[in-house]
Structure formats: C-alpha cells, structure tokens
Design a protein around this motif. Structure first.
Motif, PDB file in Angstrom:
ATOM      1  N   VAL A  57       0.823  -1.203   0.000  1.00  0.00           N
ATOM      2  CA  VAL A  57       0.000   0.000   0.000  1.00  0.00           C
ATOM      3  C   VAL A  57       0.862   1.259   0.000  1.00  0.00           C
ATOM      4  O   VAL A  57       0.601   2.209  -0.753  1.00  0.00           O
ATOM      5  CB  VAL A  57      -0.962   0.008   1.202  1.00  0.00           C
ATOM      6  N   MET A  58       1.893   1.284   0.818  1.00  0.00           N
ATOM      7  CA  MET A  58       2.733   2.473   0.905  1.00  0.00           C
ATOM      8  C   MET A  58       3.507   2.713  -0.386  1.00  0.00           C
ATOM      9  O   MET A  58       3.653   3.862  -0.836  1.00  0.00           O
ATOM     10  CB  MET A  58       3.702   2.360   2.087  1.00  0.00           C
ATOM     11  N   ARG A  59       4.006   1.648  -1.003  1.00  0.00           N
ATOM     12  CA  ARG A  59       4.687   1.807  -2.287  1.00  0.00           C
ATOM     13  C   ARG A  59       3.727   2.340  -3.345  1.00  0.00           C
ATOM     14  O   ARG A  59       4.075   3.200  -4.151  1.00  0.00           O
ATOM     15  CB  ARG A  59       5.280   0.459  -2.735  1.00  0.00           C
ATOM     16  N   ASN A  60       2.515   1.807  -3.334  1.00  0.00           N
ATOM     17  CA  ASN A  60       1.494   2.263  -4.272  1.00  0.00           C
ATOM     18  C   ASN A  60       1.111   3.713  -3.987  1.00  0.00           C
ATOM     19  O   ASN A  60       0.934   4.526  -4.911  1.00  0.00           O
ATOM     20  CB  ASN A  60       0.270   1.343  -4.155  1.00  0.00           C
ATOM     21  N   TYR A  61       0.986   4.052  -2.715  1.00  0.00           N
ATOM     22  CA  TYR A  61       0.589   5.406  -2.300  1.00  0.00           C
ATOM     23  C   TYR A  61       1.566   6.453  -2.831  1.00  0.00           C
ATOM     24  O   TYR A  61       1.162   7.504  -3.337  1.00  0.00           O
ATOM     25  CB  TYR A  61       0.533   5.459  -0.768  1.00  0.00           C
ATOM     26  N   TYR A  62       2.869   6.169  -2.719  1.00  0.00           N
ATOM     27  CA  TYR A  62       3.891   7.130  -3.150  1.00  0.00           C
ATOM     28  C   TYR A  62       4.335   6.899  -4.597  1.00  0.00           C
ATOM     29  O   TYR A  62       5.222   7.613  -5.080  1.00  0.00           O
ATOM     30  CB  TYR A  62       5.100   7.070  -2.216  1.00  0.00           C
ATOM     31  N   ALA A  63       3.722   5.945  -5.276  1.00  0.00           N
ATOM     32  CA  ALA A  63       3.999   5.674  -6.693  1.00  0.00           C
ATOM     33  C   ALA A  63       5.487   5.474  -6.954  1.00  0.00           C
ATOM     34  O   ALA A  63       6.063   6.039  -7.885  1.00  0.00           O
ATOM     35  CB  ALA A  63       3.443   6.798  -7.569  1.00  0.00           C
ATOM     36  N   LYS A  64       6.133   4.659  -6.114  1.00  0.00           N
ATOM     37  CA  LYS A  64       7.558   4.369  -6.275  1.00  0.00           C
ATOM     38  C   LYS A  64       7.723   3.224  -7.277  1.00  0.00           C
ATOM     39  O   LYS A  64       7.536   2.055  -6.944  1.00  0.00           O
ATOM     40  CB  LYS A  64       8.178   3.991  -4.926  1.00  0.00           C
ATOM     41  N   VAL A  65       8.068   3.578  -8.505  1.00  0.00           N
ATOM     42  CA  VAL A  65       8.177   2.591  -9.582  1.00  0.00           C
ATOM     43  C   VAL A  65       9.607   2.566 -10.111  1.00  0.00           C
ATOM     44  O   VAL A  65      10.170   3.611 -10.452  1.00  0.00           O
ATOM     45  CB  VAL A  65       7.211   2.928 -10.735  1.00  0.00           C
ATOM     46  N   LYS A  66      10.191   1.375 -10.179  1.00  0.00           N
ATOM     47  CA  LYS A  66      11.528   1.225 -10.748  1.00  0.00           C
ATOM     48  C   LYS A  66      11.405   0.950 -12.242  1.00  0.00           C
ATOM     49  O   LYS A  66      11.390  -0.196 -12.693  1.00  0.00           O
ATOM     50  CB  LYS A  66      12.265   0.079 -10.053  1.00  0.00           C
ATOM     51  N   PHE A  67      11.299   2.031 -13.015  1.00  0.00           N
ATOM     52  CA  PHE A  67      11.150   1.867 -14.457  1.00  0.00           C
ATOM     53  C   PHE A  67      12.400   1.246 -15.085  1.00  0.00           C
ATOM     54  O   PHE A  67      12.323   0.653 -16.160  1.00  0.00           O
ATOM     55  CB  PHE A  67      10.854   3.223 -15.118  1.00  0.00           C
ATOM     56  N   GLU A  68      13.535   1.375 -14.387  1.00  0.00           N
ATOM     57  CA  GLU A  68      14.762   0.815 -14.942  1.00  0.00           C
ATOM     58  C   GLU A  68      14.709  -0.718 -15.006  1.00  0.00           C
ATOM     59  O   GLU A  68      15.528  -1.345 -15.711  1.00  0.00           O
ATOM     60  CB  GLU A  68      15.986   1.254 -14.129  1.00  0.00           C
ATOM     61  N   ASP A  69      13.777  -1.346 -14.279  1.00  0.00           N
ATOM     62  CA  ASP A  69      13.637  -2.800 -14.346  1.00  0.00           C
ATOM     63  C   ASP A  69      12.962  -3.265 -15.638  1.00  0.00           C
ATOM     64  O   ASP A  69      12.965  -4.454 -15.942  1.00  0.00           O
ATOM     65  CB  ASP A  69      12.836  -3.313 -13.148  1.00  0.00           C
ATOM     66  N   CYS A  70      12.332  -2.323 -16.356  1.00  0.00           N
ATOM     67  CA  CYS A  70      11.617  -2.669 -17.584  1.00  0.00           C
ATOM     68  C   CYS A  70      12.566  -2.669 -18.777  1.00  0.00           C
ATOM     69  O   CYS A  70      13.174  -1.649 -19.082  1.00  0.00           O
ATOM     70  CB  CYS A  70      10.488  -1.666 -17.847  1.00  0.00           C
ATOM     71  N   LYS A  71      12.647  -3.795 -19.456  1.00  0.00           N
ATOM     72  CA  LYS A  71      13.462  -3.880 -20.670  1.00  0.00           C
ATOM     73  C   LYS A  71      12.581  -3.577 -21.867  1.00  0.00           C
ATOM     74  O   LYS A  71      12.084  -4.461 -22.561  1.00  0.00           O
ATOM     75  CB  LYS A  71      14.084  -5.273 -20.774  1.00  0.00           C
ATOM     76  N   LEU A  72      12.363  -2.276 -22.060  1.00  0.00           N
ATOM     77  CA  LEU A  72      11.488  -1.804 -23.119  1.00  0.00           C
ATOM     78  C   LEU A  72      12.261  -0.924 -24.085  1.00  0.00           C
ATOM     79  O   LEU A  72      13.253  -0.289 -23.710  1.00  0.00           O
ATOM     80  CB  LEU A  72      10.329  -0.983 -22.537  1.00  0.00           C
ATOM     81  N   SER A  73      11.774  -0.858 -25.316  1.00  0.00           N
ATOM     82  CA  SER A  73      12.311   0.113 -26.253  1.00  0.00           C
ATOM     83  C   SER A  73      11.983   1.519 -25.749  1.00  0.00           C
ATOM     84  O   SER A  73      11.131   1.702 -24.869  1.00  0.00           O
ATOM     85  CB  SER A  73      11.694  -0.093 -27.632  1.00  0.00           C
ATOM     86  N   GLU A  74      12.652   2.501 -26.304  1.00  0.00           N
ATOM     87  CA  GLU A  74      12.418   3.885 -25.862  1.00  0.00           C
ATOM     88  C   GLU A  74      10.969   4.301 -26.070  1.00  0.00           C
ATOM     89  O   GLU A  74      10.361   4.930 -25.216  1.00  0.00           O
ATOM     90  CB  GLU A  74      13.342   4.839 -26.631  1.00  0.00           C
ATOM     91  N   ILE A  75      10.403   3.896 -27.187  1.00  0.00           N
ATOM     92  CA  ILE A  75       9.022   4.285 -27.481  1.00  0.00           C
ATOM     93  C   ILE A  75       8.038   3.546 -26.560  1.00  0.00           C
ATOM     94  O   ILE A  75       7.028   4.095 -26.129  1.00  0.00           O
ATOM     95  CB  ILE A  75       8.704   4.025 -28.968  1.00  0.00           C
ATOM     96  N   GLY A  76       8.358   2.277 -26.237  1.00  0.00           N
ATOM     97  CA  GLY A  76       7.520   1.544 -25.301  1.00  0.00           C
ATOM     98  C   GLY A  76       7.595   2.119 -23.907  1.00  0.00           C
ATOM     99  O   GLY A  76       6.590   2.199 -23.189  1.00  0.00           O
ATOM    100  N   MET A  77       8.806   2.533 -23.487  1.00  0.00           N
ATOM    101  CA  MET A  77       8.977   3.143 -22.171  1.00  0.00           C
ATOM    102  C   MET A  77       8.219   4.464 -22.079  1.00  0.00           C
ATOM    103  O   MET A  77       7.661   4.800 -21.031  1.00  0.00           O
ATOM    104  CB  MET A  77      10.458   3.368 -21.884  1.00  0.00           C
ATOM    105  N   ASN A  78       8.172   5.203 -23.183  1.00  0.00           N
ATOM    106  CA  ASN A  78       7.433   6.458 -23.180  1.00  0.00           C
ATOM    107  C   ASN A  78       5.946   6.215 -22.920  1.00  0.00           C
ATOM    108  O   ASN A  78       5.301   6.951 -22.178  1.00  0.00           O
ATOM    109  CB  ASN A  78       7.635   7.185 -24.501  1.00  0.00           C
ATOM    110  N   LEU A  79       5.404   5.168 -23.534  1.00  0.00           N
ATOM    111  CA  LEU A  79       4.002   4.835 -23.283  1.00  0.00           C
ATOM    112  C   LEU A  79       3.799   4.433 -21.838  1.00  0.00           C
ATOM    113  O   LEU A  79       2.868   4.908 -21.173  1.00  0.00           O
ATOM    114  CB  LEU A  79       3.551   3.702 -24.204  1.00  0.00           C
ATOM    115  N   LEU A  80       4.656   3.540 -21.303  1.00  0.00           N
ATOM    116  CA  LEU A  80       4.501   3.072 -19.930  1.00  0.00           C
ATOM    117  C   LEU A  80       4.530   4.233 -18.943  1.00  0.00           C
ATOM    118  O   LEU A  80       3.689   4.320 -18.044  1.00  0.00           O
ATOM    119  CB  LEU A  80       5.590   2.062 -19.591  1.00  0.00           C
ATOM    120  N   LYS A  81       5.465   5.149 -19.124  1.00  0.00           N
ATOM    121  CA  LYS A  81       5.545   6.302 -18.225  1.00  0.00           C
ATOM    122  C   LYS A  81       4.354   7.229 -18.411  1.00  0.00           C
ATOM    123  O   LYS A  81       3.934   7.893 -17.458  1.00  0.00           O
ATOM    124  CB  LYS A  81       6.854   7.051 -18.455  1.00  0.00           C
ATOM    125  N   GLY A  82       3.798   7.276 -19.616  1.00  0.00           N
ATOM    126  CA  GLY A  82       2.594   8.075 -19.840  1.00  0.00           C
ATOM    127  C   GLY A  82       1.377   7.477 -19.173  1.00  0.00           C
ATOM    128  O   GLY A  82       0.505   8.198 -18.683  1.00  0.00           O
TER     129      GLY A  82
END
Length: 478
Positions: free
Chosen positions: A333-358
């Motif tokens: 709950v606390m991680r979700n509350y503060y929206a702490k996301v490790k985007f660096e764990d995602c092996k995505l293309s740059e364009i895919g990462m842009n969508l995920l962060k959006g």
C-alpha cells in the motif's frame, strides 16, 4: 382477490409509489411494444391499451398516456386466471400490476429489465468456479437449450447493510448500460428466497491471471497487442461515463482458452458513474498494488485511475512482477501510495517506455487518457489493422519527438523480454476496504468533462487478510 406479495431485495423503502403520473422522460421515442390487454378493475376485467418504451411500461386511457412505471429492478412473474388465462404480474415497492392477454412476447422483452423469480425452473447449477466475499460463481446450464452460463450467486444473509443493496443495484445497472463486446455480458437477473442470481456469459478461457501464470515469456510485440485490446475496452467503458476502478489480471477474461485476441473486462462490483464532485457509493476502492496513487491519497479522481491500472498491468507483463511488490500488505500500500516505480527494471524500447511512463504518470493531468494511449506510436501496427473496426479521433500531439516512429517500431518488433510469473501476483488474496469522506481530502483537478466502489488488496498468500468494510479509512490506518 388478495395477493400475497413476497418481499424483494430490490424494494426501495424511500420510494413507496408504483405509478408515476407526470411527464414521461423521453416522450418522443417510439414504442417497442403496444397492445390491448385485460386488467382487473372493480372485480371485473376491462380492456386497456399498454405500451413499452425501453424500460418504461405505459398505461393509456382513451389513447392518452395516463401513467407509467420504471421497470428497472421490478419483479416479473407469470400469473394465471381462470377467466382470462395467462398474465404477467409486475411488482415494485410492495405494490403490483397485473395484465392478461398475449403476454409471452412481453415477458421475453421485460426480462432484460426486471428481476425474475423462477431461477430453478430455468437453470441447473453445476460446479463452483469462483468465490468472493459476498458471492460465488457457478457454471450452469439452461434447462431449455442446454447452453452454458456463469451464475453469480449473492447470498442475501450476507447483504444486510443498505449499502449492499445499492451496490448490487448499481453493478447490475452499469452492466446493462455497457453491453458491448469488450465487457462480460449480463443476460438476466433472478431473485430467490435465499440468493440473487446474475446470469452471465460463460467465458471458457478463464482469467488473464491464470494465463500469465503458465504463459511463456511475453515479447514486447505480444505485450503491445494485449495492452491495445485492454485499452480499447477501457476506452469504450469510459465513453459510457463509467469508472471500472478494479482493473487487474483477475478481472480481465479470455473468451476462449489461450486466445488473447478475444478478451473482455469483468467484475463491475466496484464500478461507478463518473461525477466531478467525487461523491460515490464508495470512494476509496480497488486493489492496492493495482490502483492510481491519487485514489489512495483521497484526492478527487477521474477516468485516468483506470489508465494507471493498465500501466501496472503492462509493467507486470514486461517485468514479471508488480511495480509495488512488497514484503507485506502495508508495504504494498505504501509503495502504491507514493507511486515508487523502478522503471529501470523494464526492458522496453524507448518508445515503449514512453508509453509506460505516460500510463503510470503520478500526475493525473499529465497521464494519458485512453484515447491518447490508443493513438501512441507503440500501437502503430495495431492501429493500422484495427482502424476499420475501431474509430479513434485524431491524436492531439501526444508525442512530438517520435517523428521517426516507423523505424523504431521495426526495431522493437525484434525485441524480447523475459517474463517469470513468480511474483506475488500468483498468490494474492482478496480483502475489502470501502468508503471514505472527501470533505477534508486534498483535491486533484479532473481533466475529463463527463458523467457513476470496494477495495480488494493483493498480498502474498502467507498474509491472510479478512474482509473489511469501513465507513472511514485514513492513511494512519494503513
């Protein structure tokens, strides 16, 4: 003749009337059905002209509309009279109206709006295929044609609070309102002495959750196809002014086994009609680990809470675990509350990462809408093949920097990311949280201008959590 009326779960104690005598809401619409029927008046039967306009039964006298009744959540059943034969009784708020004549086509039409009484005469319950806090789901067959259905059975003894009645009525009304290929279909509703029965489409493919557990690694291209279909379904739900508020792999269903091309969204028990005031039957609702941070923070929210949940699902497909995976429920709950996301764990293309962060932008104003996401360059191939089936309005400059998206799409189609369903996703148990007062809550501007809740958290199986329903819920209680 005195008629003994059964109490109905759907009776509204605050609206004791049956007929309405003022103007019909949509007087210009064409009647669906109209006929002369026999009604009993002063111990005798006389002819009266009746009509149906969608969910309204109309009563005419000398070709002039005299009164009408809203059929939603009224009780429908056949009755017989020795003099005039087969008839229909409609009961609402402990009052009733009977009419006789050629009523079978009327009954078949009215059953989509009314609550029926004769469940055991129509269906045979088979094995249990699902279980929740207030309802069980059974596989069932229709006794007349052998067709298979899923029956959601609510036990009345567990639905003692007034909010339970309102919640189920809202779930039924929302499912009837949506009714498209992207949503599990609700066919009819029955009430028995002990249970309520929702007759639903039987989906042989099961939950996306089960598919993920046994699926091979998702490639980025495979992930894009699935997320596109989910966003398309969410877009269609939002177009009806509905917030789902509990999007997660367990509530995304496959119509056929291992067929990701034919999915639909289920379980609208926490859904509501959007309102800019933030006044809902429940306010804080959803599943910790799958909800937008503004919902946990008691801020006003809009349709974009569902978009954040889609982003979480995309993260899970690529990384193999929830972005808010924690050691226990409070940690999730606390991680979700503060929206702490490790985007660096995602092996995505740059364009895919842009969508995920959006999709997972913690600021709902900057977060993509469903329409913006569907027009994202990551879905260029999907949109190319789907534009004839799904009309999307022109993209309003979501991404300027990806002008060479075709070249990048050709590059990412060869990418492959490993998926391992070993996270807490595979063994999470439902939990309940509800309703919160918004009077002192921080506010977030609502981006859409549009038009109607219950929290089931997820945590590893070793943390056994009991269902909870609270009228107040604050961060200090987390």
């Amino acid at each position: 003749m005195d008629v003994k009326l059964k109490d109905s779960f759907f009776d509204d104690p605050e609206s004791p009337t049956f007929w309405v005598y003022n103007s019909l809401p949509n007087q210009d619409q064409i009647l669906e059905m109209q006929d002369t029927m026999y009604i009993q008046k002063d111990q005798e039967f006389c002819k009266r002209n009746l009509g149906i306009q969608k969910n309204y039964l109309l009563y005419f006298k000398k070709q002039k509309l005299q009164k009408w009744v809203n059929l939603n959540n009224s009780t429908l059943e056949y009755v017989k009279n020795q003099s005039v034969g087969l008839g229909i009784r409609i009961q609402k708020n402990k009052q009733y109206f009977e009419f006789y004549g050629d009523v079978e086509p009327w009954y078949n039409y009215l059953r989509q709006y009314c609550i029926q009484r004769n469940f055991s005469q129509n269906y045979t319950l088979l094995k249990k295929i699902g279980q929740g806090n207030f309802a069980d789901v059974h596989q069932a067959t229709n006794k007349f044609d052998g067709a298979e259905y899923a029956i959601k059975c609510f036990k009345k003894c567990k639905l003692k609070e007034s909010v339970d009645r309102l919640s189920i009525i809202k779930e039924i009304s929302i499912m009837k309102k949506i009714q498209n290929e992207s949503v599990i279909k609700l066919y009819e509703v029955f009430e028995g002495d002990d249970c309520l029965y929702l007759v639903l489409e039987y989906l042989r493919g099961g939950e996306l959750h089960q598919y993920i557990k046994k699926s091979p690694p998702f490639t980025e291209e495979k992930c894009s196809k699935l997320i596109f279909r989910i966003l398309k379904a969410v877009y269609q739900i939002h177009e009806k002014g509905i917030l789902h508020r509990d999007l997660k792999p367990e509530n995304i269903m496959l119509r056929n086994k291992d067929d990701l091309d034919n999915i639909c969204i289920g379980d609208f028990g926490l859904a509501d009609h959007y309102t800019s005031s933030g006044q809902y039957l429940f306010t804080r609702c959803g599943t910790p680990g799958y909800v937008a941070p503004e919902l946990l923070q008691d801020k006003l929210y809009d349709f974009k809470i569902d978009i954040y949940s889609v982003g979480i699902l995309m993260y899970i497909l690529i990384v193999g675990k929830s972005p808010f995976d924690g050691k226990d429920y409070d940690d999730v709950v606390m991680r979700n509350y503060y929206a702490k996301v490790k985007f660096e764990d995602c092996k995505l293309s740059e364009i895919g990462m842009n969508l995920l962060k959006g999709l997972m932008n913690k600021n709902p104003i900057q977060r993509f809408s469903a329409e913006e996401a569907l027009n994202h360059p990551w879905f260029a191939k999907e949109n190319y093949y789907k534009t004839s089936l799904f009309k999307i309005r022109k993209q309003n400059l979501v991404l300027k920097k990806f002008t060479n998206c075709e070249q990048q799409l050709n590059q990412f189609s060869a990418l492959s990311t490993q998926f391992s369903p070993k996270s807490s996703l595979s063994s999470l148990s439902p939990y309940g949280l509800t309703k919160c007062n918004l009077d002192d809550s921080p506010q977030t501007p609502n981006t859409p201008i549009a038009q109607h809740p219950f929290l089931s958290p997820r945590t590893p199986g070793r943390f056994k959590l009991k269902p909870v329903r609270k009228s107040q819920f604050t961060l200090k209680q987390i």
